[in-house]
Structures are given as C-alpha cells and as structure tokens.
Enzyme design. Structure first.
Site, mmCIF file in Angstrom:
data_model
loop_
_atom_site.group_PDB
_atom_site.id
_atom_site.type_symbol
_atom_site.label_atom_id
_atom_site.label_comp_id
_atom_site.label_asym_id
_atom_site.label_seq_id
_atom_site.Cartn_x
_atom_site.Cartn_y
_atom_site.Cartn_z
ATOM 1 N N SER A 98 41.175 42.400 40.119
ATOM 2 C CA SER A 98 40.264 42.350 41.763
ATOM 3 C C SER A 98 39.019 42.916 41.778
ATOM 4 O O SER A 98 38.317 43.158 41.934
ATOM 5 C CB SER A 98 41.671 42.148 42.395
ATOM 6 O OG SER A 98 40.851 41.480 43.342
ATOM 7 N N ASP A 242 35.184 38.590 45.706
ATOM 8 C CA ASP A 242 35.563 39.660 45.159
ATOM 9 C C ASP A 242 35.325 39.868 43.649
ATOM 10 O O ASP A 242 34.914 38.802 42.772
ATOM 11 C CB ASP A 242 36.907 39.393 45.727
ATOM 12 C CG ASP A 242 37.973 38.529 45.148
ATOM 13 O OD1 ASP A 242 37.943 37.920 44.339
ATOM 14 O OD2 ASP A 242 38.738 38.438 44.759
ATOM 15 N N ASP A 244 37.577 39.637 40.692
ATOM 16 C CA ASP A 244 37.936 38.351 39.707
ATOM 17 C C ASP A 244 37.262 36.944 40.037
ATOM 18 O O ASP A 244 37.418 36.117 39.975
ATOM 19 C CB ASP A 244 38.955 38.271 39.317
ATOM 20 C CG ASP A 244 39.844 38.246 40.808
ATOM 21 O OD1 ASP A 244 39.404 38.727 41.975
ATOM 22 O OD2 ASP A 244 41.094 37.873 40.364
ATOM 23 N N ASP A 246 38.356 35.433 42.664
ATOM 24 C CA ASP A 246 39.228 33.958 43.366
ATOM 25 C C ASP A 246 39.326 34.023 44.849
ATOM 26 O O ASP A 246 39.998 33.079 45.585
ATOM 27 C CB ASP A 246 40.311 34.443 42.703
ATOM 28 C CG ASP A 246 41.356 36.006 43.477
ATOM 29 O OD1 ASP A 246 40.371 36.582 43.460
ATOM 30 O OD2 ASP A 246 42.320 35.618 42.538
#
Length: 452
Positions: A98, A242, A244, A246
């Site tokens: 992440s 961010d 990743d 999501d």
C-alpha cells in the site's frame, strides 16, 4: 527462521524485503493459502514495487504446487484484484504494501467473491501452516501441479466501474490526478477514457521507489503538490490515490482537502437515492455528519469498528449498500462489499458534473463540523494512558463513554476517540466539535494527559 508474528498483521502480510521475508517464504505462503482456502483455482496480482513480480510469481508457484490453477493478472490496483476475485469467483492475493516505503511488501488476501481474509477468517490458519512448513518443510501432495495463465482484466474492471455510475450527462471537468507513482497511474487513464474530462496527470510513472513523495495521501504533506497543481491549472477537482490505488482523496477547486467523511456522506446520499431506506456503514471515527445525512435521506446508519475486515463483515451481515471510513476506504455492495477508491471518485465526478457549482459548495452541506484529523502520540503504556483520560472526563456532566473500538467520549458539543495502534506503541486521537475552538480545547486537554 523468519518471525511470522512480526510479518502477519491483523488484516494482511506486511514486512521488509528481504530482511523479514523473501520469495521462498512467499512460495510457502502460496501453498498455505491454497490449502486453507481449499482452492482449485486462484487469481494473483501485484503492484509496481521492485520486489512484487518475484514475490507474486513465487506465491503462484506455491499455490500451483498444491494443485491450484493460477490466473495471474499482473500489474493491478488492489481493487482491480478484488474485481477479478469477484468476477471470476476465485480466491485472490494482491502483492502490495500500500503506502509503506519501497523496501516493504505484503499480501492482501481474499476468498472467492472478494470476501475478506483476516486473523479470524483464515489468516491465523495460513500463518500457522506457514510456520509449520518453514520448520519442517512443505509436504508433498498427491495432486497434479496447477496451471499458470495470464489474463488482462483492466478493461473489464474499468467497464464494470463505469456501469455502476451514470456519467453520461456530466459537464466537462478539469481533473488533476496525483497517482504518487503508484497503481493509479495504471488504472486512471483506462477508467476515465472517453469521459468529458480534461485529465492533468501527476506522477503516473509506475515507480515503487516513490521518487516524488510517499504514496500516502492521508498525510497532508503528500497532498501539497496536488493542491498547488489544482490552483495553477484552475482545475475543478484534484484526486490523489495511495500506492495500491484502493484509497482516493479529493481536494476542491481552491486546493482545500475534502474530508473523507464528507465524501462518505455525499456517496451515501447518492446510493440512498438508488436504494431508498438502505443501510449505510460508517466507522466510529467518521464525522457526526455521516449518520445525520444518512437519516436525512431515509437511510439507516450503522456504526462499526475501524478496519476493512469489520466493515466488510458488517456490510455482509446487514446488507448495507455502502460503507465509508475516515481513512478514505469506501465499500460498495455492488463491488462485492469490497473497497474501491476509484468508484468513489467516479461518484464525486458524477455529482460535481451534474451541477454547475464548484466542489467546495457541493460538499459544504456534507461537512458540518470541525475536526482534528488523526494525532499520534508515542506512549509507554497504552492502557494506562487511556484509563487516565477516561478518569479525567468521568466527572463531567452529560459525558458518555463507549469502548466499541478504543475509548470514545461524547458530549453534546464534541466527541473524541482514543485508540491504540495494533503495530506500534502509539495512541491515535481524533476529535470533532461544533467549531475549531471546541476541537482545540478538547484536543489539548486529552494530549496533556496522554503526553504527560
């Protein structure tokens, strides 16, 4: 031997590569994942970190060694992996850390249909099996090695998201997007393609070393570049993802951040227009404005603990159509109860483009209170500090307490939540009040005790 107690967290696997884990351990995790989920087939994706391709390939080999066929979707966002898990009805594994620094990597795992895997829903079992096999070796199984195939799902993912939001009548919008060198640079162009959007890209180059800034828009310093570009270009809205991709954060036409609680309330109102009387989930750190807006639009607000495994479970149990968190995670029943910042972003664009006013005016009715944001304090004894705070407020008239998640103290004009970090010696404080002076007063009173 690797210390899996440091590596396996509440919701995922996460640690430094190669210090805490490596490809041989990823292969063991893959074998354990296939065993615990009893999967005959799985789907695997990864982000742009330098270690991600190797780790995900090793995981795939491990799963295949237990007889599971593996569909590799390659570079993807975490919500794209959830889409694949939902659409293909397969357990899935996403290789990402992440927003963590480049030397970290991790695995977010789910069952078929993007159902969450956390400590109580399989992750503890995967860890126990991996620890056993680390010590004794992975036993052979009487099964043919699974197949490994590649599949590109980006176009299907984008089309599916677009099918959930009506963007056909929106006015032209200038949109600045800061991908932070993360997976938003991969997904955004395809998702927004063909819309009346003048896209101003920032840091779309996939680079897991994060050369421009951390891919963590929750930290205000990582929004500075986006805010400046929105002002420079006269854009209607700025979006930040961010690492990743999501989670999605927004800034208005003035470059001012839009509270994730305001986004939650806005999307909740839109979902309730489609699903009258539906349930909306919000975690206990979102603003008072969220349950207020939900009730005003005829919905049923349900308050829950912080964290995606709790939200997703409550979504499933209650049949909620939508859920939002203060950290800009947004969950949709139409997206297998999984979180997708990209779908929330499309809702924002649809709402903004359907009227002529600026974003600041649009969200004003959903942003009704003053908030502190999350304030972290390093403490020696989390429980003792929390008890001291509770004792200090116990004698005040009209004050109530609850311990759904940490300590929440509420009065007629303010509330605050004090939660212990699961992974660090920190207490996290969030305060909301009817005005900024109230926030400052309560914040300072709590911090004086916590930091004494």
């Amino acid at each position: 031997m690797a210390d899996l107690s440091q590596l396996v967290k509440a919701y995922d696997v996460r640690g430094v590569v190669p210090d805490q884990w490596d490809e041989p351990l990823a292969e063991i995790f893959g074998a354990a994942f296939a065993t615990v989920t009893d999967a005959t087939a799985i789907v695997v994706g990864h982000d742009m970190r330098p270690s991600s391709p190797g780790l995900s390939a090793a995981f795939a080999r491990g799963a295949a060694s237990r007889g599971a066929d593996v569909t590799g979707i390659g570079l993807c966002s975490t919500d794209e992996l959830y889409f694949a898990s939902g659409q293909l009805d397969l357990p899935g594994a996403m290789f990402t850390a992440s927003h963590n620094p480049a030397r970290y990597n991790g695995i977010k795992m789910c069952r078929a249909g993007a159902a969450p895997i956390g400590q109580d829903t399989g992750l503890a079992d995967i860890r126990a099996l991996a620890e056993k096999w680390l010590e004794n070796g992975v036993p052979a199984v009487d099964a043919e090695t699974g197949t490994l195939v590649r599949r590109d799902v980006l176009g299907d993912y984008a089309a599916y998201l677009r099918s959930l939001v009506d963007l056909s009548g929106i006015r032209p919008l200038k949109v600045v997007v800061d991908a932070g060198n993360g997976m938003g640079g991969h997904t955004v162009p395809t998702v927004l393609d063909g819309l009346p959007v003048d896209l101003v890209p920032m840091y779309f180059e996939l680079d897991g070393t994060f050369p421009n800034h951390e891919a963590n828009p929750l930290d205000p310093k990582n929004l500075v570049d986006l805010q400046a570009r929105v002002r420079e270009t006269g854009a209607d809205i700025g979006l930040a993802f961010d690492g990743d991709a999501d989670r999605c954060f927004a800034v208005d036409e003035r470059g001012e951040p839009v509270s994730p609680s305001a986004v939650t309330a806005l999307v909740a109102a839109r979902e309730l227009a489609k699903h009258p009387g539906a349930t909306i989930i919000h975690n206990l750190i979102t603003s008072w404005s969220v349950p207020e807006v939900v009730r005003e639009h005829g919905g049923v607000p349900v308050r829950t603990r912080v964290g995606h495994s709790f939200i997703k479970q409550e979504m499933a149990d209650s049949g909620a159509v939508f859920g939002g968190e203060h950290s800009a995670h947004y969950y949709f029943r139409e997206f297998w109860n999984a979180d997708t910042g990209m779908l929330a972003a499309l809702h924002l664009l649809a709402a903004l483009g359907a009227q002529d006013g600026p974003l600041s005016a649009l969200v004003a009715s959903y942003d009704r209170y003053a908030g502190s944001g999350e304030i972290n304090s390093t403490v020696a004894d989390q429980a003792a500090s929390t008890a001291a705070v509770r004792a200090a407020f116990a004698g005040q008239d009209g004050v109530t307490f609850d311990e759904l998640d940490g300590l929440t103290v509420t009065s007629a004009d303010w509330w605050f939540n004090l939660r212990a970090s699961n992974t660090e010696p920190l207490l996290r404080l969030n305060v909301e009040a009817r005005d900024a002076e109230g926030v400052a007063r309560v914040r300072d009173q709590v911090l004086a005790i916590v930091r004494a």
